[in-house]
Design a protein around this motif. Sequence first.
Motif, mmCIF file in Angstrom:
data_model
loop_
_atom_site.group_PDB
_atom_site.id
_atom_site.type_symbol
_atom_site.label_atom_id
_atom_site.label_comp_id
_atom_site.label_asym_id
_atom_site.label_seq_id
_atom_site.Cartn_x
_atom_site.Cartn_y
_atom_site.Cartn_z
ATOM 1 N N LEU A 312 54.299 -0.251 -45.471
ATOM 2 C CA LEU A 312 53.353 -0.141 -44.363
ATOM 3 C C LEU A 312 53.927 0.763 -43.279
ATOM 4 O O LEU A 312 55.053 0.558 -42.815
ATOM 5 C CB LEU A 312 53.068 -1.526 -43.785
ATOM 6 N N ALA A 313 53.143 1.782 -42.881
ATOM 7 C CA ALA A 313 53.581 2.702 -41.835
ATOM 8 C C ALA A 313 52.905 2.404 -40.503
ATOM 9 O O ALA A 313 53.554 2.417 -39.457
ATOM 10 C CB ALA A 313 53.296 4.150 -42.252
ATOM 11 N N TYR A 314 51.594 2.143 -40.525
ATOM 12 C CA TYR A 314 50.837 1.883 -39.298
ATOM 13 C C TYR A 314 49.726 0.884 -39.610
ATOM 14 O O TYR A 314 49.217 0.826 -40.728
ATOM 15 C CB TYR A 314 50.214 3.168 -38.730
ATOM 16 N N SER A 315 49.346 0.129 -38.589
ATOM 17 C CA SER A 315 48.282 -0.860 -38.747
ATOM 18 C C SER A 315 47.490 -0.955 -37.457
ATOM 19 O O SER A 315 48.079 -1.036 -36.367
ATOM 20 C CB SER A 315 48.884 -2.226 -39.100
ATOM 21 N N VAL A 316 46.161 -0.924 -37.554
ATOM 22 C CA VAL A 316 45.277 -1.029 -36.395
ATOM 23 C C VAL A 316 44.151 -1.999 -36.739
ATOM 24 O O VAL A 316 43.545 -1.897 -37.803
ATOM 25 C CB VAL A 316 44.683 0.333 -35.999
ATOM 26 N N THR A 317 43.871 -2.944 -35.848
ATOM 27 C CA THR A 317 42.756 -3.866 -36.025
ATOM 28 C C THR A 317 41.565 -3.361 -35.228
ATOM 29 O O THR A 317 41.683 -3.060 -34.038
ATOM 30 C CB THR A 317 43.142 -5.279 -35.556
ATOM 31 N N LYS A 318 40.416 -3.251 -35.903
ATOM 32 C CA LYS A 318 39.213 -2.697 -35.272
ATOM 33 C C LYS A 318 37.982 -3.459 -35.744
ATOM 34 O O LYS A 318 37.956 -3.975 -36.850
ATOM 35 C CB LYS A 318 39.035 -1.218 -35.656
ATOM 36 N N PRO A 319 36.932 -3.497 -34.916
ATOM 37 C CA PRO A 319 35.663 -4.043 -35.402
ATOM 38 C C PRO A 319 34.953 -3.036 -36.303
ATOM 39 O O PRO A 319 34.999 -1.829 -36.062
ATOM 40 C CB PRO A 319 34.874 -4.298 -34.115
ATOM 41 N N LEU A 320 34.348 -3.545 -37.350
ATOM 42 C CA LEU A 320 33.537 -2.739 -38.257
ATOM 43 C C LEU A 320 32.080 -2.938 -37.847
ATOM 44 O O LEU A 320 31.620 -4.071 -37.677
ATOM 45 C CB LEU A 320 33.764 -3.213 -39.689
ATOM 46 N N SER A 321 31.346 -1.852 -37.663
ATOM 47 C CA SER A 321 29.950 -1.966 -37.246
ATOM 48 C C SER A 321 29.100 -2.514 -38.396
ATOM 49 O O SER A 321 29.532 -2.552 -39.549
ATOM 50 C CB SER A 321 29.413 -0.603 -36.802
ATOM 51 N N VAL A 322 27.870 -2.921 -38.077
ATOM 52 C CA VAL A 322 26.989 -3.433 -39.127
ATOM 53 C C VAL A 322 26.646 -2.351 -40.142
ATOM 54 O O VAL A 322 26.265 -2.650 -41.276
ATOM 55 C CB VAL A 322 25.705 -4.047 -38.524
ATOM 56 N N SER A 323 26.795 -1.093 -39.765
ATOM 57 C CA SER A 323 26.573 0.005 -40.719
ATOM 58 C C SER A 323 27.842 0.367 -41.480
ATOM 59 O O SER A 323 27.853 1.321 -42.251
ATOM 60 C CB SER A 323 26.038 1.241 -39.988
ATOM 61 N N GLY A 324 28.913 -0.393 -41.243
ATOM 62 C CA GLY A 324 30.147 -0.195 -41.997
ATOM 63 C C GLY A 324 31.119 0.794 -41.404
ATOM 64 O O GLY A 324 32.126 1.124 -42.044
ATOM 65 N N ASP A 325 30.858 1.269 -40.196
ATOM 66 C CA ASP A 325 31.667 2.336 -39.614
ATOM 67 C C ASP A 325 32.732 1.802 -38.661
ATOM 68 O O ASP A 325 32.510 0.837 -37.916
ATOM 69 C CB ASP A 325 30.779 3.316 -38.856
ATOM 70 N N ALA A 326 33.873 2.452 -38.658
ATOM 71 C CA ALA A 326 34.936 2.185 -37.691
ATOM 72 C C ALA A 326 35.643 3.491 -37.388
ATOM 73 O O ALA A 326 35.836 4.327 -38.280
ATOM 74 C CB ALA A 326 35.923 1.155 -38.221
ATOM 75 N N GLN A 327 36.010 3.667 -36.136
ATOM 76 C CA GLN A 327 36.801 4.828 -35.721
ATOM 77 C C GLN A 327 38.175 4.323 -35.301
ATOM 78 O O GLN A 327 38.290 3.487 -34.407
ATOM 79 C CB GLN A 327 36.129 5.563 -34.567
ATOM 80 N N ILE A 328 39.207 4.866 -35.948
ATOM 81 C CA ILE A 328 40.559 4.380 -35.719
ATOM 82 C C ILE A 328 41.433 5.541 -35.262
ATOM 83 O O ILE A 328 41.431 6.616 -35.871
ATOM 84 C CB ILE A 328 41.161 3.757 -36.988
ATOM 85 N N LEU A 329 42.175 5.323 -34.181
ATOM 86 C CA LEU A 329 43.120 6.320 -33.685
ATOM 87 C C LEU A 329 44.532 5.942 -34.118
ATOM 88 O O LEU A 329 44.983 4.822 -33.880
ATOM 89 C CB LEU A 329 43.058 6.424 -32.162
ATOM 90 N N PHE A 330 45.209 6.892 -34.755
ATOM 91 C CA PHE A 330 46.608 6.727 -35.118
ATOM 92 C C PHE A 330 47.441 7.742 -34.335
ATOM 93 O O PHE A 330 46.930 8.787 -33.918
ATOM 94 C CB PHE A 330 46.804 6.940 -36.619
ATOM 95 N N PRO A 331 48.715 7.464 -34.113
ATOM 96 C CA PRO A 331 49.547 8.397 -33.342
ATOM 97 C C PRO A 331 49.669 9.752 -34.009
ATOM 98 O O PRO A 331 49.539 9.885 -35.234
ATOM 99 C CB PRO A 331 50.899 7.680 -33.255
ATOM 100 N N GLY A 332 49.927 10.764 -33.194
ATOM 101 C CA GLY A 332 49.927 12.145 -33.658
ATOM 102 C C GLY A 332 50.920 12.442 -34.754
ATOM 103 O O GLY A 332 50.736 13.405 -35.514
ATOM 104 N N GLU A 333 51.987 11.630 -34.890
ATOM 105 C CA GLU A 333 52.989 11.933 -35.902
ATOM 106 C C GLU A 333 52.483 11.760 -37.332
ATOM 107 O O GLU A 333 53.151 12.199 -38.279
ATOM 108 C CB GLU A 333 54.255 11.084 -35.695
ATOM 109 N N VAL A 334 51.309 11.141 -37.518
ATOM 110 C CA VAL A 334 50.769 11.023 -38.881
ATOM 111 C C VAL A 334 50.077 12.308 -39.322
ATOM 112 O O VAL A 334 49.783 12.478 -40.504
ATOM 113 C CB VAL A 334 49.789 9.832 -38.999
#
Length: 452
Positions: A312-334
């Motif tokens: 595991l390198a990175y982990s972010v918990t986010k809500p998933l919309s009812v349409s199945g979409d999520a926007q996740i920000l990871f640090p620039g080093e990825v």
Amino acid sequence: MKKIIMGVCLVILSKYTCAQNGLEKIIVEKYYVSDAADATASIGVLPVGSVTYRIFADMLPGYKFQAIYGVVGHEFRIETNTAFFNNEDRGKKIPSYTKVGARDNTVMLDSWLSIGAGCLGNYGVLKSEDNGVLTVVNNDGILQNNDPSAGIPLTLQDGLLSGTPEEEVALVGFDGNFTALQLFDSASSVGNLFTTFDASIASLNGSVGPTASNRVLIAQLTTDGLLSFELNIQIGTPSGGVQNFVAKNPVGNEIQLPSLTFNPVLLNLKAFIQGFYIGGGSMIPVIDPTNFPSLCDTVKIELHSSVGAHDLAYSVTKPLSVSGDAQILFPGEVLGNTYYIAIRHRNSIQTWSKDPVLLSQITNYDFTTSASKAFGDNEVEAFDLLGWTIFSGDINQDGAIDGSDFLEFDGPNQAGAGGYEVADLNGDGAVDGSDFLVFDPNNQGGIGSSIP
């Protein structure tokens, strides 16, 4: 030796007298997410979904914020890939509206640079540090959105703390019209890039934060795009010396601080959860159907190494919309690296991407288009044939849907449990026989996780 050319006393690095690094980090707070009501009532172009960020310099006690600057070799840069929002009613380069003025339309979402102030007579603080006293009540009934990704709603704690922040802000090295700073003035969506190699925004007396944490607000920025920045900061030490922190390419006694660079990678992800899928490309709202009808449930998005044991390198918990979409920000080093993308959900089988994914500045990955988007083709087609879904039923999260999950289901089922229950596999707010109908075929089929 680089020198900051300013009309204030920004001294040369040789004056260091303190070994401690007084600037601990830069904090980026997600302050507010604009909704349709905000966009409609705004004076100035405010796209739905625009995010207001606040940027704080987090210093050790006894240190003073002196300047944020650009010099040759050290760019001072703030950018978005779309445009910045400026409130056209009272928008300014430096926040100069009162807390009373903050009640009108979208004044509170204006983009500006600062040396501690959130508005006249008030420090800007993290919402978590706000005492909740005299919270702004909007005159137009907007700024009510309580998007969980932005934390504490503005209706409860507005990040404004009564006090006397530094008002002697010096804008040094800019032309007479402050052309470079028009990006943050009173016209909305005028541009997307601020950059300088020869200008500074300085505190003539040195600024400290209003709480023991000693955090000084240095910017508020609103955009519907991807925010990035490179900052260079000078602070004063308790003994009268100075320290200079730079985003990159340190020279001499300059200190490189990684958090002075903010260049996140955006992952646009789409996935359906089998039990929550109700047809037509939509899922049931599970988290809070009344207050958050557009959100299905929370998921954990992981990036795993593409080599070796796939750690595991990175982990972010986010809500998933009812349409199945999520926007996740990871640090620039990825950026530019490849990772397996994994989804974990509280009662579903963890699901990995078919192959490692190369992450660009903006990356899209859609698990719903085909079973082949998941490692081992480990998805099930939706009942209406309009997408592919992640298997539901792994209630105890051991990687298999089997009798041990039934034991986790049976107790709440016998008790008639309701609400936000992990054993509620179809998301209807009750643990009952309808959830068994989701569980049983996957149990009979011996469904389990498929991991590289």
